[in-house]
Scaffold this motif. Structure first.
Motif, PDB file in Angstrom:
ATOM      1  N   VAL A   1      46.697  42.508  27.878  1.00 29.84           N
ATOM      2  CA  VAL A   1      45.806  42.678  29.024  1.00 29.84           C
ATOM      3  C   VAL A   1      46.100  42.001  30.210  1.00 29.84           C
ATOM      4  O   VAL A   1      46.057  42.097  31.520  1.00 29.84           O
ATOM      5  N   ALA A   2      45.959  40.469  30.006  1.00 31.51           N
ATOM      6  CA  ALA A   2      45.828  39.403  31.004  1.00 31.51           C
ATOM      7  C   ALA A   2      47.046  39.681  31.678  1.00 31.51           C
ATOM      8  O   ALA A   2      47.194  39.450  33.108  1.00 31.51           O
ATOM      9  N   ASP A   3      48.408  39.734  31.181  1.00 32.06           N
ATOM     10  CA  ASP A   3      49.685  39.770  31.960  1.00 32.06           C
ATOM     11  C   ASP A   3      49.658  41.137  32.851  1.00 32.06           C
ATOM     12  O   ASP A   3      50.354  40.797  33.651  1.00 32.06           O
ATOM     13  N   LEU A   4      49.458  42.183  32.304  1.00 32.52           N
ATOM     14  CA  LEU A   4      49.199  43.479  33.108  1.00 32.52           C
ATOM     15  C   LEU A   4      48.373  43.309  34.240  1.00 32.52           C
ATOM     16  O   LEU A   4      48.765  43.806  35.342  1.00 32.52           O
ATOM     17  N   ARG A   5      47.256  42.920  33.940  1.00 27.43           N
ATOM     18  CA  ARG A   5      46.121  42.548  34.973  1.00 27.43           C
ATOM     19  C   ARG A   5      46.597  41.651  36.171  1.00 27.43           C
ATOM     20  O   ARG A   5      46.345  42.045  37.467  1.00 27.43           O
ATOM     21  N   ARG A   6      47.532  40.831  35.902  1.00 26.88           N
ATOM     22  CA  ARG A   6      48.213  39.585  37.043  1.00 26.88           C
ATOM     23  C   ARG A   6      48.893  40.796  37.885  1.00 26.88           C
ATOM     24  O   ARG A   6      49.174  40.774  39.074  1.00 26.88           O
ATOM     25  N   LEU A   7      49.728  41.600  37.308  1.00 29.42           N
ATOM     26  CA  LEU A   7      50.457  42.717  38.436  1.00 29.42           C
ATOM     27  C   LEU A   7      49.734  43.408  39.100  1.00 29.42           C
ATOM     28  O   LEU A   7      49.930  43.514  40.099  1.00 29.42           O
ATOM     29  N   VAL A   8      48.423  43.941  38.575  1.00 28.39           N
ATOM     30  CA  VAL A   8      47.773  44.644  39.224  1.00 28.39           C
ATOM     31  C   VAL A   8      47.215  44.036  40.492  1.00 28.39           C
ATOM     32  O   VAL A   8      46.850  44.294  41.619  1.00 28.39           O
ATOM     33  N   GLU A   9      46.567  42.628  40.255  1.00 30.00           N
ATOM     34  CA  GLU A   9      45.771  41.875  41.218  1.00 30.00           C
ATOM     35  C   GLU A   9      46.904  41.611  42.321  1.00 30.00           C
ATOM     36  O   GLU A   9      46.362  41.338  43.370  1.00 30.00           O
ATOM     37  N   LYS A  10      48.212  41.219  41.925  1.00 25.73           N
ATOM     38  CA  LYS A  10      49.231  40.505  42.829  1.00 25.73           C
ATOM     39  C   LYS A  10      49.462  41.831  43.822  1.00 25.73           C
ATOM     40  O   LYS A  10      49.631  41.596  45.042  1.00 25.73           O
ATOM     41  N   THR A  11      49.447  43.137  43.208  1.00 27.50           N
ATOM     42  CA  THR A  11      49.865  44.356  44.009  1.00 27.50           C
ATOM     43  C   THR A  11      48.593  44.462  44.967  1.00 27.50           C
ATOM     44  O   THR A  11      48.661  44.814  46.316  1.00 27.50           O
ATOM     45  N   GLU A  12      47.384  44.596  44.817  1.00 31.89           N
ATOM     46  CA  GLU A  12      46.388  44.627  45.417  1.00 31.89           C
ATOM     47  C   GLU A  12      46.330  43.727  46.365  1.00 31.89           C
ATOM     48  O   GLU A  12      45.732  44.164  47.737  1.00 31.89           O
ATOM     49  N   ALA A  13      46.652  42.495  46.281  1.00 30.36           N
ATOM     50  CA  ALA A  13      46.420  41.373  47.187  1.00 30.36           C
ATOM     51  C   ALA A  13      47.259  41.813  48.459  1.00 30.36           C
ATOM     52  O   ALA A  13      47.026  40.949  49.347  1.00 30.36           O
ATOM     53  N   ALA A  14      48.514  42.358  48.199  1.00 31.84           N
ATOM     54  CA  ALA A  14      49.442  42.779  49.218  1.00 31.84           C
ATOM     55  C   ALA A  14      49.020  43.890  49.833  1.00 31.84           C
ATOM     56  O   ALA A  14      49.693  44.788  50.985  1.00 31.84           O
ATOM     57  N   GLY A  15      47.680  44.573  49.449  1.00 36.43           N
ATOM     58  CA  GLY A  15      47.333  45.814  50.062  1.00 36.43           C
ATOM     59  C   GLY A  15      47.815  47.128  49.714  1.00 36.43           C
ATOM     60  O   GLY A  15      47.834  47.897  50.296  1.00 36.43           O
TER      61      GLY A  15
END
Length: 348
Positions: free
Chosen positions: A44-58
């Motif tokens: 989960v943690a590795d996948l969640r980092r991808l989501v958070e980085k994407t959302e931080a870019a709008g």
């Protein structure tokens, strides 16, 4: 939601890719076989980092397409150890759901995508991929076929090619393997809130390398739909290019959209095309292939599709990068124009 465009088909989430997506006006991204820790499943943690980085870019993280083939090749081939692989595949599905990723795309091609030319000359000298069954059939030494396998899809080679005259994995055996797999993973996907999006075979031929392929004609998708027993977690990553490659060409595109669209089983779309059909076709720019892209976009709207579009494969233009930024920019801009056209027709 409405039809939208995502940027994808890369396995590392770089700042440059996110900036490209934002600059070109895409609303989200998709990743294909992301490079993540784990030899059998993802956390989960590795996948969640991808989501958070994407959302931080709008942007929205729309989907992951494909786990490494070695995560589930024994399940596809019905080999000893498939139950352990399916259990781990279910762990990955649960992790994807907990990470907030709504779709996992998958294929059932244990020996993957084949091309016999990766630099065939297209419009204006652009580089396209080609498949010609006659080239495959001309080789006596089965090992000489290895160059036709993909080199940059982010997975390791696990499927040995089967030589001429050796044992063959036939279509009914592959159907048994698919039924065993899908009946095990669909309930887990439903519980996790993850949609499983099946990709057609590419190239869509009945057999390659001694292994039968299943999803090379529309009626086999209808059979898979029946196997899903109404599960809302089952649907398609509908590659229009693969459908266009099938014998019959553009009529397959229409048939698949009109059957699966109203049922809500088109989860996302690879919007690309080819010239010709199996046994010999060449990929091309949108608008010069077998189907009319404007007609197909209107068809998607009329049949209730409300997911995202992806360019998938594109020709390599002069001065392009290894990821084909120029070719992708052309395809994405073309899709964005088609979407606006279809919206105006819907509103009229």
């Amino acid at each position: 939601m409405s039809i939208r465009v995502a940027v994808g088909q890369f396995n590392e989430l770089t700042d440059e890719k996110l900036r490209f997506a934002a600059q070109i006006g895409a609303s989200g991204i998709q990743m294909n076989t992301p490079i993540l820790p784990g030899e059998a499943y993802w956390e989960v943690a590795d996948l969640r980092r991808l989501v958070e980085k994407t959302e931080a870019a709008g942007l929205t993280f729309e989907a992951i397409e494909n786990v490494p083939v070695h995560f589930y090749h024994k399940a596809m081939l019905g080999l000893p150890g498939r139950d352990e692989q399916i259990e781990n595949y279910c762990r990955t599905i649960r992790a994807i759901g907990r990470a907030g990723i709504p779709i996992l795309g998958y294929h059932f091609m244990p020996n993957s995508v084949w091309r016999t030319d990766r630099a065939a000359s297209g419009r204006g000298g652009a580089g396209n991929t080609r498949f010609d069954q006659a080239v495959v059939d001309s080789f006596e030494n089965i090992e000489d076929l290895r160059p036709f396998l993909p080199t940059a899809l982010g997975h390791r080679a696990v499927m040995p090619l089967i030589g001429k005259g050796e044992a063959i994995i036939d279509e009914e055996r592959m159907w048994g393997n698919y039924a065993y797999f899908i009946k095990a993973v669909l309930p887990v996907a439903e519980e996790a809130g993850v949609k499983l999006a099946l990709h057609p075979d590419d190239p869509p031929v009945p057999m390659l390398g001694g292994v039968a392929r299943l999803f090379y004609k529309p009626e086999n998708f209808f059979r898979a739909y029946e196997l899903s027993e109404g599960s809302r977690a089952w649907g398609l990553d509908l590659c229009l290019g693969c459908c266009s490659e099938m014998i019959g060409g553009k009529k397959n595109v229409q048939e698949m959209i009109e059957f699966f669209g109203p049922k809500g089983r088109l989860f996302y779309i690879h919007f690309r095309d080819v010239q010709g059909t199996v046994p010999n076709f060449i990929e091309c720019f949108i608008g010069e292939g077998n189907f009319d892209p404007a007609e197909v976009m209107v068809m998607l709207y009329k049949n209730g599709f409300d997911g995202f579009l992806l360019d998938d494969h594109v020709p390599k233009m002069d001065g392009d990068t290894s990821w084909n930024h120029r070719g992708r920019a052309h395809a994405i801009g073309y899709m964005q124009g088609l979407i606006r056209m279809a919206e105006h027709l819907e509103a009229a």
